[in-house]
Scaffold this motif. Structure first.
Motif, short mmCIF file in Angstrom:
data_model
loop_
_atom_site.label_atom_id
_atom_site.label_comp_id
_atom_site.label_asym_id
_atom_site.label_seq_id
_atom_site.Cartn_x
_atom_site.Cartn_y
_atom_site.Cartn_z
N LEU A 218 -2.93 4.32 -9.97
CA LEU A 218 -3.45 3.82 -8.69
C LEU A 218 -4.97 3.72 -8.72
O LEU A 218 -5.56 2.87 -8.03
CB LEU A 218 -2.99 4.72 -7.55
N LEU B 18 -5.61 0.36 -10.45
CA LEU B 18 -5.23 -0.72 -9.54
C LEU B 18 -6.25 -0.85 -8.41
O LEU B 18 -6.67 -1.97 -8.05
CB LEU B 18 -3.83 -0.47 -8.98
N VAL C 195 2.73 -2.29 -8.91
CA VAL C 195 2.92 -1.49 -10.12
C VAL C 195 4.31 -1.82 -10.67
O VAL C 195 5.30 -1.79 -9.93
CB VAL C 195 2.81 0.02 -9.84
N VAL D 267 4.74 8.12 -8.31
CA VAL D 267 4.03 6.84 -8.42
C VAL D 267 4.48 5.90 -7.31
O VAL D 267 3.67 5.22 -6.66
CB VAL D 267 4.27 6.21 -9.81
N SER D 268 5.78 5.84 -7.07
CA SER D 268 6.32 4.96 -6.03
C SER D 268 5.79 5.34 -4.65
O SER D 268 5.37 4.48 -3.87
CB SER D 268 7.85 5.02 -6.05
N ALA E 4 2.06 4.48 -4.42
CA ALA E 4 1.86 3.04 -4.30
C ALA E 4 2.21 2.56 -2.89
O ALA E 4 1.48 1.75 -2.30
CB ALA E 4 2.71 2.31 -5.34
N HIS F 190 0.87 -0.90 -1.82
CA HIS F 190 1.19 -1.70 -3.00
C HIS F 190 2.69 -1.85 -3.17
O HIS F 190 3.48 -1.01 -2.73
CB HIS F 190 0.61 -1.05 -4.26
N VAL G 274 6.16 -2.08 -5.58
CA VAL G 274 6.69 -1.39 -6.74
C VAL G 274 7.84 -2.21 -7.30
O VAL G 274 8.71 -2.68 -6.55
CB VAL G 274 7.17 0.03 -6.37
#
Length: 680
Positions: A104, A107, A121, A138-139, A142, A147, A149
């Motif tokens: 992240l 990004l 991502v 991560v999910s 994001a 963001h 996924v």
């Protein structure tokens, strides 16, 4: 796009392809955060006692070279490059950063250069518990940042959740049979994804990563391996070596193991596949992969390329001629990776916790000297020592020899299967957490299957098959090279004059035997196993069969009344007849052994010689009388239905039209020719 070990290619890389097709610029990022990748006590490994990360392992060293090849491909084909994100766990500040923070961060830095742009991502899903945990992190991170996924299936033929395996277990199937039934019901194998035509690199406007990042947490190959004078591409300093405890990884160690597999590139992996097909190795996939050794061994030597992700198993599936029986058998064996990851998806402590609960309290030897002698190839048994030295030198060991050294560690030295698994994890070029755990559970006789009790890997008797001319032992135990073949695999039997003439000094330049009687030690091991399970009758089912723990994650897929799962249990583990120990396979004849296991009662198995060129076979029914498993010739049939799954069974030409009557079970068994279709 987020890459990990297993993703290091551009062909058939769904995440990379999706990102390249849908984004104006793509930052190709590899993360290295071992403190969240299987470290004991860490995410996904809270109850582990061993370190199951890849830090300091042979696979990490091979990945360093594979990443260099991927970076070159990205630069030459797309004008892009590979970013390596991570940190040194010895640095408290950097060590707190995980994949979510690093990805992240990159990004966010890029989006700051493009007002109004949207971020996403992309990654290929993994099944290890620690990987699933950090994918969830991560999910979540994001999503919190606004963001998108995009997850993809790329590593397995079929995802574990898609296969109705537990439904088959709930209908009374034992696990191995249920797996093949459910796996075939898991939908079609995905199509091949071509390499992207373009993979637009980040523009020169603005930084590639946050300027406030701790020093060294982002690396590129402009300053990495063999470029600019450096050789270690990972962020941070070289870690302690797991192969040579007591020292850090050195450039010489990396170059030594890399040299065994070069070129570690996508093109190099495909050339290895072509050689495997053109040199006739595929044609040898007849008979038993586990039992056959020496001149009859089966091996592709492609597993390190699969594990690194230089070669896609899906691409190979679509490339080979699946109408050929040998190709079917080879691909069927490849599908065992799905079997292992299905287990790991639901039994998250597969690495260290026995699936058969009756053996949780089994006492193992704590003799560290025996373990170290085994690890270093200093047991005094040449075949075992040669195997362990090959493993340390090359990172590889053929399947039969893996069982040979494994059986010696577990059943002869009585050292825990977990210790063997940990050493293989550190040293194998194809180190795979799920496959390694499944196979060592089998080797310890505490997993789904106990079929390895029927594989005699006595270090001297088996050497006649595994190394009939002595060339293998002479290569990896050169101090024995001048011994006559008659004494090579048992040097303690050589007269003093012969030893002296060969320059062999037992106890000096080659060790004395670590134990005197392997067969006696195996019998003692079997007795210990039986005593342990007898003390835990709460984990035994009807007929004395072992029971396997019902995984929490499968609660909705199993009947509510099924508190545990039935496991096929070898008669010798129940206190019955001992496995065969000794003799060779040159004789004929056999016998029927009646038995009764679990519900359904009747069953029998035949122990003796099959029709496959005199090889010893083991044909048996399970507790419900509905399976016949072949040992020597690899025969296997199923009476529960008319259909035979080509990937779920081993076929042999001599058995295609065979008919055998099982006197003990009173049944007639038949066989149909395998379908020429593919796995789907």
């Amino acid at each position: 796009v987020w890459l990990r070990i297993g993703d290091l290619r551009v062909r058939d890389n769904p995440a990379l392809h999706d990102a390249a097709m849908n984004c104006d610029e793509v930052s190709v990022c590899f993360t290295w955060c071992p403190w969240e990748e299987g470290v004991a006590g860490g995410p996904g490994a809270k109850n582990a006692k061993h370190d199951w990360s890849l830090q300091g392992t042979a696979l990490q060293m091979l990945a360093s070279e594979a990443m260099r090849g991927l970076d070159r491909t990205l630069r030459e084909a797309y004008g892009n490059r590979l970013l390596i994100l991570g940190g040194d766990p010895a640095d408290r500040q950097v060590g707190r950063l995980g994949a979510a923070d690093l990805l992240l961060g990159v990004l966010g830095a890029r989006l700051a250069c493009h007002a109004g742009a949207e971020g996403a991502v992309y990654w290929n899903r993994r099944t290890e518990p620690w990987e699933r945990e950090r994918e969830a992190r991560v999910s979540a991170a994001a999503a919190a940042a606004g963001h998108q996924v995009h997850e993809h299936s790329a590593f397995l033929f079929r995802e574990p959740e898609a296969c109705p395996i537990f439904e088959a277990v709930g209908r009374g199937q034992h696990i191995f049979k249920a797996f093949w039934e459910g796996w075939h019901g898991g939908g079609p194998i995905r199509k091949l994804v071509e390499a992207p035509r373009a993979c637009p690199a980040p523009s020169e406007a603005g930084p590639l990563w946050p300027q406030a990042s701790p020093a060294g947490c982002v690396r590129t190959f402009a300053e990495g391996l063999r470029q600019g004078g450096g050789w270690w591409p990972y962020p941070g300093s070289p870690p302690p070596s797991r192969r040579f405890p007591g020292r850090s990884v050195t450039e010489e160690e990396v170059q030594s193991i890399v040299a065994q597999w070069e070129p570690l590139t996508e093109e190099g992996a495909h050339q290895a596949l072509i050689r495997f097909q053109e040199e006739g190795a595929l044609g040898r996939y007849r008979g038993s992969i586990t039992r056959d050794a020496g001149p009859n061994k089966k091996e592709s030597r492609l597993s390190p390329y699969y594990r690194l992700g230089l070669l896609s198993m899906i691409e190979v599936y679509h490339l080979v001629d699946r109408s050929q029986p040998q190709a079917q058998k080879w691909l069927r064996r490849s599908a065992w990776r799905d079997y292992a990851y299905w287990m790991f998806r639901y039994w998250e402590e597969l690495m260290e916790r026995p699936m058969r609960l009756g053996y949780l309290d089994l006492q193992w030897s704590s003799d560290q000297a025996k373990l170290e002698a085994w690890q270093r190839g200093r047991t005094g048994f040449p075949l075992v020592d040669a195997g362990m030295r090959e493993l340390l030198e090359t990172g590889y060991l053929q399947q039969n020899l893996r069982h040979t050294v494994g059986q010696f560690l577990v059943e002869v030295l009585m050292v825990s299967w977990v210790e063997g698994e940990a050493w293989f994890h550190a040293t194998l070029a194809d180190c795979d957490a799920a496959i390694n755990a499944m196979m060592w559970q089998h080797q310890g006789l505490v997993g789904v299957s106990q079929w390895l009790t029927g594989v005699d890997c006595h270090p001297v008797r088996h050497a006649k098959k595994a190394d009939p001319d002595g060339s293998y032992v002479r290569r990896f135990c050169p101090e024995l090279a001048r011994l006559p073949l008659k004494y090579l695999h048992a040097p303690w039997t050589a007269p003093a004059g012969v030893l002296a003439q060969a320059g062999v000094r037992l106890g000096d330049n080659y060790p004395e035997r670590i134990i005197d009687d392997p067969d006696g030690e195996k019998q003692a091991f079997n007795q210990r196993m039986r005593r342990c399970r007898a003390q835990h009758s709460e984990h035994l089912g009807p007929g004395g069969a072992d029971m396997i723990e019902r995984p929490a994650g499968a609660a909705e897929r199993l009947p509510a009344h099924m508190r545990s799962i039935y496991a096929l249990t070898e008669r010798s583990m129940k206190g019955g007849e001992q496995p065969r120990a000794g003799g060779d396979d040159s004789g004929r004849g056999g016998r029927w052994v009646a038995r009764s296991e679990g519900k359904g009662g009747g069953g029998a198995h035949y122990e003796g010689k099959g029709s496959d060129k005199g090889r010893r076979g083991r044909y048996q029914t399970d507790s419900r009388g509905d399976e016949w498993q072949g040992g020597g010739g690899g025969h296997k049939a199923d009476s529960s239905g008319d259909d035979m799954y080509s990937w779920g069974n081993m076929w042999h030409p001599s058995a295609v039209k065979a008919r055998r009557t099982l006197a003990g079970a009173g049944r007639r068994w038949g066989r149909k020719a395998p379908p020429a279709s593919d796995a789907s």
